[in-house]
Design a protein around this motif. Sequence first.
Motif, mmCIF file in Angstrom:
data_model
loop_
_atom_site.group_PDB
_atom_site.id
_atom_site.type_symbol
_atom_site.label_atom_id
_atom_site.label_comp_id
_atom_site.label_asym_id
_atom_site.label_seq_id
_atom_site.Cartn_x
_atom_site.Cartn_y
_atom_site.Cartn_z
ATOM 1 N N LEU A 159 0.858 -1.194 0.000
ATOM 2 C CA LEU A 159 0.000 0.000 0.000
ATOM 3 C C LEU A 159 0.896 1.248 0.000
ATOM 4 C CD1 LEU A 159 -2.721 1.510 0.315
ATOM 5 C CD2 LEU A 159 -2.498 1.199 2.784
ATOM 6 N N TYR A 160 0.995 1.880 -1.176
ATOM 7 C CA TYR A 160 1.725 3.150 -1.267
ATOM 8 C C TYR A 160 0.736 4.259 -0.915
ATOM 9 C CZ TYR A 160 5.363 0.605 -3.796
ATOM 10 O OH TYR A 160 6.345 -0.257 -4.133
ATOM 11 N N ARG A 161 1.165 5.205 -0.122
ATOM 12 C CA ARG A 161 0.207 6.235 0.325
ATOM 13 C C ARG A 161 0.857 7.608 0.507
ATOM 14 N NH1 ARG A 161 -0.364 6.421 6.668
ATOM 15 N NH2 ARG A 161 -0.949 8.446 5.918
ATOM 16 N N ASP A 162 0.000 8.606 0.345
ATOM 17 C CA ASP A 162 0.425 9.988 0.596
ATOM 18 C C ASP A 162 0.219 10.233 2.088
ATOM 19 O OD1 ASP A 162 0.753 12.693 0.810
ATOM 20 O OD2 ASP A 162 -0.815 13.256 -0.610
ATOM 21 N N VAL A 163 1.271 10.659 2.767
ATOM 22 C CA VAL A 163 1.162 10.815 4.229
ATOM 23 C C VAL A 163 0.150 11.882 4.642
ATOM 24 C CG1 VAL A 163 3.430 9.952 4.917
ATOM 25 C CG2 VAL A 163 3.192 12.331 4.166
ATOM 26 N N THR A 164 -0.178 12.777 3.704
ATOM 27 C CA THR A 164 -1.124 13.847 4.087
ATOM 28 C C THR A 164 -2.584 13.429 3.905
ATOM 29 O OG1 THR A 164 -1.073 14.777 1.877
ATOM 30 C CG2 THR A 164 0.501 15.681 3.447
ATOM 31 N N SER A 165 -2.809 12.243 3.339
ATOM 32 C CA SER A 165 -4.197 11.809 3.102
ATOM 33 C C SER A 165 -4.608 10.735 4.088
ATOM 34 C CB SER A 165 -4.350 11.288 1.670
ATOM 35 O OG SER A 165 -3.956 12.259 0.762
ATOM 36 N N ASP A 166 -4.411 10.994 5.359
ATOM 37 C CA ASP A 166 -4.691 9.998 6.395
ATOM 38 C C ASP A 166 -6.131 9.497 6.372
ATOM 39 O OD1 ASP A 166 -2.216 9.818 7.335
ATOM 40 O OD2 ASP A 166 -2.489 11.136 9.073
ATOM 41 N N GLN A 167 -7.059 10.483 6.246
ATOM 42 C CA GLN A 167 -8.474 10.140 6.370
ATOM 43 C C GLN A 167 -8.920 9.175 5.256
ATOM 44 O OE1 GLN A 167 -10.690 13.685 6.981
ATOM 45 N NE2 GLN A 167 -12.548 12.574 7.496
ATOM 46 N N THR A 168 -8.496 9.458 4.032
ATOM 47 C CA THR A 168 -8.874 8.615 2.900
ATOM 48 C C THR A 168 -8.199 7.254 2.998
ATOM 49 O OG1 THR A 168 -8.771 10.664 1.650
ATOM 50 C CG2 THR A 168 -9.044 8.656 0.379
ATOM 51 N N VAL A 169 -6.904 7.281 3.305
ATOM 52 C CA VAL A 169 -6.127 6.052 3.291
ATOM 53 C C VAL A 169 -6.529 5.123 4.441
ATOM 54 C CG1 VAL A 169 -3.776 5.115 3.415
ATOM 55 C CG2 VAL A 169 -4.234 7.160 2.080
#
Lengths: 380, 306
Positions: free
Chosen positions: A116-126
Amino acid sequence: MRTLIRKELKIMFKEKGTFFWLIGLPIIFIVLFASIFGNSDQTLTIHYLDQDRSALSKTFIKQIEKMKGFKLQEETSKPMEEQVQDIKNGKLSSLVVIPRGFEKKMKSGIHTQILLYRDVTSDQTVASIRAILQNMSSQYREIKLQDSLLAMGKTKAEVTKTLQSPISIKEISQHSTKVDIITQVIPGFTVMFVFFIMINMIQRFFKEKDSGMIARLQSTAINPIHYLLGMWIPFVIAVLVQCTTLISFGYFVYDLKLGNVLAIMLLVLCLSLCGTGIGLAVTFLISGENQGVVLAQLFSMGTAMVAGLWMPIELLPSFAQMIGKFTPQYWAQQGFQDVMLRGADISDIWISLMILIAYGLVGLIIALICFPRFIRSATN
Amino acid sequence: MGTILKVDRLEKTYGEKKALQNVSFTVSQGTCFGLLGPNGAGKSTTMKILTGIIQADGGNIHIFGKDIKKQSKAILHQIGYVPQSITLYEQLSAYDNLVFFGEMYGVYGQPLKQRIAEALEQTGLSDRAKDAIKTFSGGMKRRINIAAALLHRPKLLILDEPTVGIDPQSRNHIFQMIRSLIKEGMTIIYSTHYMEEVEALCNDIAIIDHGNVITQGPLNELLEKYSQKAVYIEAEGLSGIPQLNNVTKIYEEGQGWVLETDTITETMAKILHLASRNNWHLKRLEMIRPSLENVFLSLTGTKLRD
């Protein structure tokens, strides 16, 4: 006094701006918010890349697809490196990757990873995607345990009993009506724009003062209190018309559930007393029209935010919720939602009614204290 | 004629500034009383005190024989006040404005409708009754501004600079209105800094400057008392005027000369004699009409518009 009321209503009717600020603009806001949030697709898109392209990896994908509220979108147009770069650049919030060899490892019983690659600023979505993946992981573990227990000679019933969780969650709905965006935005924007009446009040009183009208009317031997009432009552009527129009708009256009109509009418009346009472106080406390208009806008917009008029108050930080409870808008919104959503009647919303009246009375008392000074400044 | 208004030692102070100091004057019934003075002299303050808009710090006012401090309501119902600024509702029609002011003065129903019709006739604006005030010219607004103060048929009409910023045609219309009101027996107090308006309309005047009434009385008497009589002469080829008997002062003005004298006819005869003997080609020889400007100048040493 009747003459003053009639005159003021005529002026309001002739001023097209009044309708725009009090009715037109709130309707635009209601329609806009209802369109954006009311009919929006609440499903969350999961971007994925299936590098394995095996039967097992496809089954895994299908299992996610079965879950409500999620939509899968395979990203095959770009290589994975570029997609990871998109996450870094903020163009993509996350990417689920099923690596090559997924099926082979699974069949061999070797531990395998879903990336799971993720943008650290998109906590709520991720967070939602992570929860789904963890849930899937648990289901696989459960299947593995089930197979092991069956292999050890346990019966199906014994396996089911062993794997059963000691707790379960049962949902019990307490509300007869579903809480939706309509029951949030229509009372919310109605309450918010009621306080815009303060701007009209400030402008009208200062126009009367600056044009010399107050001085001229003094020469007709008018009782100053009659003048004050004659100017105030039309604004109360304006708010009553405003609330009735906006709530009726919600009822006819968006099928807003009103609940106890008498309770709603009482709330509207108390709200109009509150908004115009505070409006009078602000008018006579300030020294100039511009200062007043800025103050009124700040008050209307600022308090609307913390009072939960824009979004349910539960979504606000706790300190904002605490501040919100000191605003009349919060109690008005609570009152409306209690009646519309929870089937409350007048006896259930008495606290809201009393608080609105109290705010209105405090405003009127301040206005009465400051009014003579305002009259003096208008005549000298 | 009885006295309708008596102002006695009126005082008013705004902060440190004394706006009125011992202002006293009387107004007789059925007259047009002019209150003349430069801007800031205290005219509007006096008008506002007379109409109960502000309170005086000292002094007494009796209107219709009643003390304004004790019976202001009864007095104000018989007064019409036209403020300096145009105080009408721009969005409303002339008719709606008149209905509003009529009702504020306690006139309702059929009598009000009738009086509005008369007022519109008087102002020459009957055909514009339903138009919004914002579509009117400055002069038309001024006329409605005056009409609004007449609907309760006051005994005393107080006009505070009612012609500021209007064209000569509208001014003449307003003058006609005022003259017809005087004919009907109304008493008028007319405040202005235009001396020509006072000369054109008023019988009695008071001149006010720096919050003090510096003189008051019938217009003709004041002109006679304070204005310097003089002769004006303009002739071709005249480079100087010889000293004549009874001429107290000679000075150049425009293309000619002014000779101040108390013996106008004698001085004019002498000039004609000199012109005939010395072959002066006379272009103008006339008596200078006494003016309030001269009165103000002789009393204060400054011009009215300084």
